[in-house]
Design a protein around this motif. Structure first.
Motif, PDB file in Angstrom:
ATOM      1  N   ASP A 101      31.916  56.260  13.809  1.00 32.09           N
ATOM      2  CA  ASP A 101      31.239  55.825  12.587  1.00 32.09           C
ATOM      3  C   ASP A 101      30.795  57.063  11.812  1.00 32.09           C
ATOM      4  O   ASP A 101      30.047  57.898  12.335  1.00 32.09           O
ATOM      5  N   ILE A 102      31.239  57.178  10.555  1.00 31.56           N
ATOM      6  CA  ILE A 102      30.969  58.405   9.793  1.00 31.56           C
ATOM      7  C   ILE A 102      30.260  58.126   8.468  1.00 31.56           C
ATOM      8  O   ILE A 102      30.130  59.028   7.634  1.00 31.56           O
ATOM      9  N   TRP A 103      29.797  56.892   8.279  1.00 29.63           N
ATOM     10  CA  TRP A 103      29.153  56.583   7.001  1.00 29.63           C
ATOM     11  C   TRP A 103      27.869  57.390   6.849  1.00 29.63           C
ATOM     12  O   TRP A 103      27.061  57.500   7.776  1.00 29.63           O
ATOM     13  N   THR A 117      43.093  57.941  10.716  1.00 27.26           N
ATOM     14  CA  THR A 117      42.778  57.234   9.475  1.00 27.26           C
ATOM     15  C   THR A 117      41.284  57.359   9.205  1.00 27.26           C
ATOM     16  O   THR A 117      40.476  57.446  10.136  1.00 27.26           O
ATOM     17  N   ASN A 118      40.945  57.363   7.923  1.00 26.59           N
ATOM     18  CA  ASN A 118      39.555  57.537   7.519  1.00 26.59           C
ATOM     19  C   ASN A 118      39.317  56.712   6.261  1.00 26.59           C
ATOM     20  O   ASN A 118      39.936  56.960   5.226  1.00 26.59           O
ATOM     21  N   PHE A 121      31.667  65.606   4.566  1.00 25.87           N
ATOM     22  CA  PHE A 121      32.740  66.318   3.868  1.00 25.87           C
ATOM     23  C   PHE A 121      33.909  66.669   4.782  1.00 25.87           C
ATOM     24  O   PHE A 121      34.966  67.092   4.305  1.00 25.87           O
ATOM     25  N   SER A 122      33.743  66.480   6.109  1.00 31.88           N
ATOM     26  CA  SER A 122      34.876  66.726   7.001  1.00 31.88           C
ATOM     27  C   SER A 122      34.682  65.984   8.318  1.00 31.88           C
ATOM     28  O   SER A 122      33.551  65.781   8.770  1.00 31.88           O
ATOM     29  N   SER A 174      28.083  66.913   7.680  1.00 33.01           N
ATOM     30  CA  SER A 174      27.369  66.428   6.501  1.00 33.01           C
ATOM     31  C   SER A 174      26.706  67.602   5.790  1.00 33.01           C
ATOM     32  O   SER A 174      26.177  68.511   6.444  1.00 33.01           O
ATOM     33  N   PRO A 175      26.698  67.598   4.449  1.00 35.74           N
ATOM     34  CA  PRO A 175      26.060  68.697   3.716  1.00 35.74           C
ATOM     35  C   PRO A 175      24.548  68.744   3.918  1.00 35.74           C
ATOM     36  O   PRO A 175      23.925  69.779   3.698  1.00 35.74           O
ATOM     37  N   ILE A 176      23.956  67.636   4.347  1.00 40.94           N
ATOM     38  CA  ILE A 176      22.506  67.583   4.543  1.00 40.94           C
ATOM     39  C   ILE A 176      22.132  67.571   6.021  1.00 40.94           C
ATOM     40  O   ILE A 176      21.247  68.310   6.461  1.00 40.94           O
TER      41      ILE A 176
END
Length: 239
Positions: free
Chosen positions: A129-131, A158-159, A137-138, A186-188
């Protein structure tokens, strides 16, 4: 009277010990290490009950947790006897620990862990889970510490922005067994990882039993009919 009191105390202590206990029964069964061996697409049934005298069992409220998170139960599935069904088994169930404890005393507990085995040539699907907000960003996948070789292992990734899936259509023990790691950046929030331990067993040859039995029955009946049709000739030859 001095002899009766210690006996009475031990008797009461014994009853309390019997009342304050829980046990888990399962199909398929659990081994001595508290592990249930199962396979993809199968069903695992778990039953927890308070382990004490019969009258107290009906009043004990039970709580189920999966990996520490509470499982929602109906009211009639809480008192004295509680069931949980895991179906169909997916690979994310591998390593999942199901714990049952008394609602009034979480230290009175029992637990089992699922071990999902995979056969060669089965389909492997791992999911992360990447939400996030803002979006990651990657996303990267590793196998045994090295970046997954999509071509050599026959993998596809798949993404859809919510989940990242790593798939292999036909697993081979030499190529696909090991520890997988999915990492989302994540950028944050920085990097977060999830691990999967994949154990692959050699494919077993499954002999179709019913067709074999049917074939043997046909052969036997044919032989009996042949003997019956020539019985007169056989008896004449034997005279």
């Amino acid at each position: 009277m001095k002899l009766i009191r210690p006996l009475l105390f031990h008797f009461l202590l014994y009853c309390a010990t019997e009342t304050l206990g829980v046990k888990i029964q399962s199909v398929p069964g659990v081994n001595s290490e508290g592990v249930i061996q199962t396979e993809l697409e199968k069903t695992v049934s778990l039953v927890c009950q308070s382990d004490g005298d019969h009258e107290s069992q009906a009043d004990e409220e039970l709580v189920w947790k999966r990996n520490g998170a509470a499982i929602s139960l109906t009211e009639e599935n809480k008192k004295g006897h509680s069931s949980v069904c895991v179906t169909p088994i997916i690979y994310e169930d591998n390593g999942a620990t199901f714990t049952c404890h008394l609602s009034k005393n979480a230290t009175v507990t029992a637990s089992v862990t699922l071990n999902v085995t995979l056969e060669e040539e089965a389909v492997l699907v791992l999911q992360c889970d990447i939400w996030a907000n803002p979006p990651v960003f990657s996303v990267s996948w590793k196998l045994n510490g090295s970046t997954v070789d999509l071509l050599a292992g026959g993998f596809s990734v798949t993404n859809d922005g919510l989940t990242s899936r790593l798939t292999a259509k036909k697993m081979k023990k030499s190529l696909h067994e090991g520890t997988y790691q999915c990492t989302a950046e994540s950028p944050i929030y920085g990097g977060h990882s999830k691990q999967f331990i994949v154990a692959v067993t050699e494919k077993t040859l499954k002999v179709p039993l019913m067709p074999m039995i049917a074939g043997l029955v046909v052969v036997c009946l044919t032989a009996l009919l042949a003997i019956a049709s020539r019985w007169d000739k056989i008896t004449k030859c034997c005279k």
